[in-house]
Scaffold this motif. Structure first.
Motif, PDB file in Angstrom:
ATOM      1  N   LYS A 101      14.762  -6.225   9.151  1.00  0.00           N
ATOM      2  CA  LYS A 101      14.191  -6.345   7.792  1.00  0.00           C
ATOM      3  C   LYS A 101      15.262  -6.670   6.749  1.00  0.00           C
ATOM      4  O   LYS A 101      14.949  -7.002   5.615  1.00  0.00           O
ATOM      5  N   MET A 130      18.844   2.560   3.369  1.00  0.00           N
ATOM      6  CA  MET A 130      18.537   1.291   2.691  1.00  0.00           C
ATOM      7  C   MET A 130      17.258   1.415   1.870  1.00  0.00           C
ATOM      8  O   MET A 130      17.182   0.916   0.748  1.00  0.00           O
ATOM      9  N   LYS A 131      16.271   2.092   2.426  1.00  0.00           N
ATOM     10  CA  LYS A 131      14.999   2.254   1.700  1.00  0.00           C
ATOM     11  C   LYS A 131      15.227   3.090   0.454  1.00  0.00           C
ATOM     12  O   LYS A 131      14.738   2.782  -0.629  1.00  0.00           O
ATOM     13  N   GLU A 132      15.993   4.166   0.633  1.00  0.00           N
ATOM     14  CA  GLU A 132      16.253   5.055  -0.501  1.00  0.00           C
ATOM     15  C   GLU A 132      17.004   4.321  -1.621  1.00  0.00           C
ATOM     16  O   GLU A 132      16.691   4.472  -2.794  1.00  0.00           O
ATOM     17  N   GLN A 179      17.134   1.106  -2.044  1.00  0.00           N
ATOM     18  CA  GLN A 179      16.447  -0.154  -2.355  1.00  0.00           C
ATOM     19  C   GLN A 179      17.409  -1.341  -2.379  1.00  0.00           C
ATOM     20  O   GLN A 179      17.480  -2.097  -3.343  1.00  0.00           O
ATOM     21  N   LEU A 180      18.170  -1.452  -1.318  1.00  0.00           N
ATOM     22  CA  LEU A 180      19.120  -2.563  -1.185  1.00  0.00           C
ATOM     23  C   LEU A 180      18.607  -3.533  -0.121  1.00  0.00           C
ATOM     24  O   LEU A 180      17.752  -3.171   0.707  1.00  0.00           O
ATOM     25  N   ARG A 181      19.186  -4.752  -0.138  1.00  0.00           N
ATOM     26  CA  ARG A 181      18.761  -5.753   0.847  1.00  0.00           C
ATOM     27  C   ARG A 181      19.847  -6.078   1.860  1.00  0.00           C
ATOM     28  O   ARG A 181      19.599  -6.535   2.946  1.00  0.00           O
ATOM     29  N   GLU A 240      18.584   2.381   8.087  1.00  0.00           N
ATOM     30  CA  GLU A 240      17.323   1.928   7.479  1.00  0.00           C
ATOM     31  C   GLU A 240      16.821   2.939   6.444  1.00  0.00           C
ATOM     32  O   GLU A 240      16.394   2.570   5.346  1.00  0.00           O
TER      33      GLU A 240
END
Ligand code: GFB
Length: 426
Positions: free
Chosen positions: A342, A314-316, A318-320, A311
């Protein structure tokens, strides 16, 4: 109906081999004893697919080095009953030829290799298939204190019991589950050194067909030089598996070589140093479970801790989308997904028909191909499965900080020591 595998030019076991790989053979009738010699090999039974790939490289590089002076063929050991291939409903996973997983023509551009069935087709009926088997073993004094490392080999009594036994005049043995194969002679060879040291062992013998068992005892001549990487680059995956991975990337991950800025020539010989700045718009994770949960207990995270690390990345980035390659059972994967609700979390799950055709080995390779094309990859500590993905990414020229990453164990905490970088050399 055309199955997915047929559609992609799948080289099934029963498909004529001419369609799948070139023969590198001139006509060898076995009549002139040493005109062509054959080297067969096997590996310690519990070892997995990706360590076996590494052992192949040691021997292929050895063959590559001597191919101008000596007329050997390296016989590709069929894939039989690997410990990790546990799926039921995929048929027998024995005697699988290399063309199911690799592009054999591509291998042949580096080393003189042939499939086992091609070799077996050459043996005259009256003749035992294998003349001499040498089981490699470590020297008893190898770990003695003060003992200097020195390349050496010698024929010695076997230290441990072996799976070979005399039956009449010939020896029977595991021989990749071929029941009728026999050998004329079986001996143990204590061995300490690199693969080219096998030259001495092979040349003290006048046999036409020699098998080396426990070939993993022989080390890489040089790990990571340009010859290592040539051999590694020649290990292109079978076309049908590349196509299946392409289809999955396109349908589920919005990824294609064009969009992702990945450019690889058809022929590895034409490959030049590459730089890939893109990669598919997803994070790929190799989450090794099963035996690693006890074998590497400290460095393999529980699912909750793995999800926390994923997670954060992923935030760093900015992927989905997250692609997970894993040997985890369904229930563990479902649990991981609940921790990452999420995001869109995907796994490659072939239909039963496709899985039957490509088998566990094919599924694993498709997983590896998908991981190797991602924008960012995180692997598992000391897994050769992850190492092979890292190499693939090196070949494609990804920035190293997007490749040499691993999950941390809860006990180690986050961040933890990251994998050694093995840069590609041309
Ligand atoms: O490939 P491998 O040598 O890697 O063995 P390690 C692991 C096997 O488990 C693979 C399956 O060849 C696959 O069959 N597997 C692991 C996976 N991860 C995945 C995955 O993400 N997707 C799919 N589809 N399959 C070594 C073994 O394993 O670990 C040694 O080679 C020993 O024998 C050692 O057990 C402890 O390096 O991860």
């Amino acid at each position: 109906t055309v199955t997915a595998a047929e559609n992609t030019g799948f080289c099934a076991i029963d498909k004529p081999k001419e369609d799948c790989g070139d023969s590198v053979e001139e006509k060898d009738t076995f009549s002139s004893p040493l005109s062509v010699r054959y080297l067969l090999y096997d590996v310690n039974p519990p070892e997995g697919f990706n360590l076996r790939r590494d052992v192949y490289m040691r021997l292929a590089i050895f063959m590559h080095r001597i191919k101008k002076k000596e007329n050997w063929r390296l016989v590709l050991p069929p894939w039989s009953q690997l410990y990790h291939w546990q799926s039921s409903n995929v048929g027998e996973q024995i005697k699988l030829p290399w063309r199911m997983f690799f592009d054999v023509k591509s291998l042949q551009k580096f080393a003189p290799v042939i499939e086992m069935e091609e070799f077996l087709g050459k043996i005259p009926k009256h003749r035992p298939a294998i003349d001499e088997v040498y089981i490699l073993q470590h020297y008893k004094d190898m770990w003695d204190e003060g003992k200097e490392w020195q390349d050496r080999w010698s024929i010695e009594a076997c230290i441990e019991s072996t799976p070979y036994s005399k039956s009449g005049k010939a020896f029977k043995g595991p021989f990749w589950t071929y029941k009728n194969l026999t050998a004329q002679k079986v001996e143990c060879a204590s061995f300490q050194g690199h693969a080219t040291l096998l030259k001495g062992l092979l040349n003290q013998s006048k046999a036409k067909v020699v098998m080396i068992d426990h070939a993993e005892v022989a080390l890489h001549d040089t790990y990571g030089d340009h010859v290592y990487w040539e051999c590694r680059r020649s290990m292109r995956f079978a076309h049908h598996l590349v196509e299946i991975a392409k289809g999955f990337r396109k349908t589920h991950l919005d990824s294609s070589d064009d969009y992702d800025g990945i450019n690889r020539p058809e022929d590895w010989l034409e490959e030049k140093e590459q730089t890939t700045r893109g990669g598919g718009p997803y994070l790929a994770v190799h989450l090794r479970r099963k035996d690693f949960l006890w074998g590497r207990a400290k460095q393999v995270p529980d699912l909750q801790f793995a999800a926390e690390q994923i997670e954060e990345k992923m935030k760093e980035l900015q992927l989905r989308k997250i692609f997970i390659a894993t040997d985890a059972p369904k229930a563990e994967f479902a649990e991981l997904k609940t921790h990452l609700s999420k995001f869109k979390v995907l796994r490659f799950e072939p239909s039963p028909t496709l899985k039957f055709e490509i088998k566990d080995g094919g599924v694993a390779i498709v997983d590896q191909i998908i991981c190797s094309h991602a924008k960012y990859f995180i692997g598992t500590h000391e897994s050769t499965f992850s190492f092979r993905i890292q190499e693939e990414r090196e070949i494609m020229g990804f920035q190293r900080n997007t490749t040499f990453n691993r999950l941390c164990g809860r006990e180690e905490g986050f961040p933890c020591t990251q994998p050694t970088q093995w840069p590609i050399v041309y």
